[in-house]
Design an enzyme around this catalytic site. Structure first.
Site, mmCIF file in Angstrom:
data_model
loop_
_atom_site.group_PDB
_atom_site.id
_atom_site.type_symbol
_atom_site.label_atom_id
_atom_site.label_comp_id
_atom_site.label_asym_id
_atom_site.label_seq_id
_atom_site.Cartn_x
_atom_site.Cartn_y
_atom_site.Cartn_z
ATOM 1 N N ASP A 15 -48.077 90.441 142.221
ATOM 2 C CA ASP A 15 -46.623 90.419 142.175
ATOM 3 C C ASP A 15 -46.164 89.165 143.081
ATOM 4 O O ASP A 15 -45.351 88.416 142.647
ATOM 5 C CB ASP A 15 -46.135 91.750 142.768
ATOM 6 C CG ASP A 15 -46.372 92.800 142.140
ATOM 7 O OD1 ASP A 15 -46.059 92.855 140.692
ATOM 8 O OD2 ASP A 15 -46.357 93.897 142.342
ATOM 9 N N ARG A 95 -44.329 97.271 157.777
ATOM 10 C CA ARG A 95 -43.271 96.404 157.186
ATOM 11 C C ARG A 95 -42.413 95.733 157.620
ATOM 12 O O ARG A 95 -41.973 94.467 157.607
ATOM 13 C CB ARG A 95 -42.638 97.466 155.893
ATOM 14 C CG ARG A 95 -43.558 97.701 154.813
ATOM 15 C CD ARG A 95 -44.379 96.450 154.024
ATOM 16 N NE ARG A 95 -45.041 97.125 152.789
ATOM 17 C CZ ARG A 95 -46.064 96.345 152.552
ATOM 18 N NH1 ARG A 95 -46.362 95.212 152.862
ATOM 19 N NH2 ARG A 95 -46.670 96.873 151.276
ATOM 20 N N ASP A 124 -40.960 99.875 150.034
ATOM 21 C CA ASP A 124 -41.255 98.630 150.723
ATOM 22 C C ASP A 124 -40.022 97.745 150.442
ATOM 23 O O ASP A 124 -39.486 97.113 151.588
ATOM 24 C CB ASP A 124 -42.670 97.755 150.307
ATOM 25 C CG ASP A 124 -43.699 98.557 150.780
ATOM 26 O OD1 ASP A 124 -43.520 99.354 151.780
ATOM 27 O OD2 ASP A 124 -44.856 98.771 149.911
ATOM 28 N N SER A 173 -53.407 99.598 143.171
ATOM 29 C CA SER A 173 -52.502 98.871 144.280
ATOM 30 C C SER A 173 -52.790 99.131 145.457
ATOM 31 O O SER A 173 -52.672 100.264 145.941
ATOM 32 C CB SER A 173 -50.974 99.014 143.792
ATOM 33 O OG SER A 173 -50.184 98.508 145.219
#
Ligand code: ARG
Length: 395
Positions: A15, A95, A124, A173
């Site tokens: 991504d 994050r 996220d 993932s």
């Protein structure tokens, strides 16, 4: 004239890699700066992100934020017994820190736009956007905005000479940091599907774990672990040592249906050996050192803390207030906990503390320290209101 520089939060995955050509071709930027933040992923993972970033972007930064992650985020989570729906949060903790580091690079590079590769379905995107928007930056999120599919992404990557590592058979993932490893996607999206052994990297299957139990000693100082088996250790050293050790004993696997921020339920697998052991020991030590009132109130505070941390709302004023309460509560959470690691379970065997609120004298069957006749008066009035009502009903 193009739109100058965009700073991209970069992991080296599919991504974020396709975002590099996308922000030029679809958004008209001339210059892409990628930022990979080391929060304790595997070394090869960081090396791969660094190499790919250097090859694909105009400028690449790899920032080592591990110390900060431990001291400002993991330690806070330990003090707050940071569990979301029962599992130790990991991704959620990292994050905001990753986003802060990206903001710092944006300032340094004079960029007013930042980008990330999150989809529009997960948490996220919201955790990143919150931090980016506080800094007054424009945010672009190509994967979310262009509504891309995996297949399209793979083809686009191949056209742009971006090495693709996701395979049809292993489409997981993975997000990893020092505190936890998360695995999602592929067949795991079926909640009934049993996770195959191959998805695990930090833990052995409990039935393959050693047949002899191992006992470790953790010392806490004001709510955080500072020593293991009598040896002073930095947070980072202690956590990574314990990840290996407890992982070897099959400790710290979660298999969850989790409620995401947007309300979508998701199937998630996690590995968090050190987190399980440390949080178990920490909660036990609180039980010894805090009063009943403190414990009951702190459970509510911890729950709210976890919810806000999960949502990434680390600058919510309430979050600061909760942290202030938690910090004072931890002044007394100092002491030693012995934990047994054995075939997937972690059990506290014993604990001690100079701040203990336990009195052997009072509790013991063998001691005369408490005059038991004093309890007669308490008992006479104990539950008096309920007693009156219940007696009336029975008449
Ligand atoms: N569901 C977890 C969370 O929101 C983990 C997400 C993992 N992210 C990922 N891109 N694999 O905290």
């Amino acid at each position: 004239m193009g739109k100058e520089t965009v700073v991209l939060a970069y992991s080296g995955g599919l991504d974020t890699s396709i975002c590099i050509p996308l922000v030029k071709e679809r958004y008209g930027f001339d210059r892409v700066v990628t930022v990979a933040v080391n929060v304790g992923q595997r070394d090869e993972e960081i090396a791969m992100a660094t190499e790919k970033g250097k090859n694909l972007a105009d400028v690449h930064y790899t920032i080592d934020a591990r110390e900060k992650f431990v001291h400002e985020f993991i330690f806070a989570a330990i003090r707050a017994n940071g569990l979301y729906e029962g599992y130790p949060m990991g991704t959620a903790l990292a994050r905001p820190l990753i986003a802060e580091e990206v903001v710092r690079v944006a300032m340094r590079e004079g960029a007013t736009t930042v980008a990330h590769g999150c989809t529009g379905k997960g948490n996220d995107q919201l955790r990143f956007d919150f931090i980016f928007r506080i800094a007054g930056l424009e945010v672009i999120a190509p994967i979310r905005e262009l509504n891309l599919t995996r297949e399209w992404e793979i083809e686009y990557a191949q056209e742009h000479n971006i090495p693709v590592t996701v395979k049809k058979e292993k489409p997981w993932s993975i997000d990893e940091n020092l505190w936890s490893r998360s695995i999602e996607g592929g067949r795991l999206e079926d909640p009934a599907y049993h996770p195959p052994e191959e998805i695990y990297a930090w833990t052995v299957s409990p039935d393959k774990a050693p047949d002899t139990p191992e006992i470790i000693t953790l010392d806490f100082l004001k709510g955080v672990p500072v020593r293991m088996n009598g040896k002073d250790m930095s947070g980072m050293e202690l956590i990574s040592t314990l990840n290996d050790l407890a992982g070897k004993h099959g400790i710290g696997r979660s298999n969850m249906i989790e409620d995401r921020i947007l309300g979508i339920k998701a199937r998630e697998i996690y590995e968090h050996p050190a987190a399980t052991v440390i949080l178990t020991a920490h909660a036990d030590l609180e039980q010894l050192t805090l009063t009943r009132q403190e414990l009951a109130f702190k459970r509510m505070v911890d729950d709210k803390w976890a919810e806000l941390a999960y949502m990434g709302l680390v600058h919510e004023p309430l979050f600061h207030d909760l942290n202030a309460f938690i910090a004072t509560s931890q002044e007394k959470v100092t002491g030693t906990v012995d934990v047994q690691l054995f075939k997937g379970s972690c059990r506290v065997l014993g604990r001690s503390s100079p701040e203990s609120v336990y009195s052997g004298e009072l509790a013991s069957f063998d001691s005369a320290a408490m005059d038991q006749t004093h309890a007669i008066g308490v008992s006479a009035y104990y539950g008096i209101q309920a007693r009156m009502i219940e007696q009336r009903k029975r008449k």
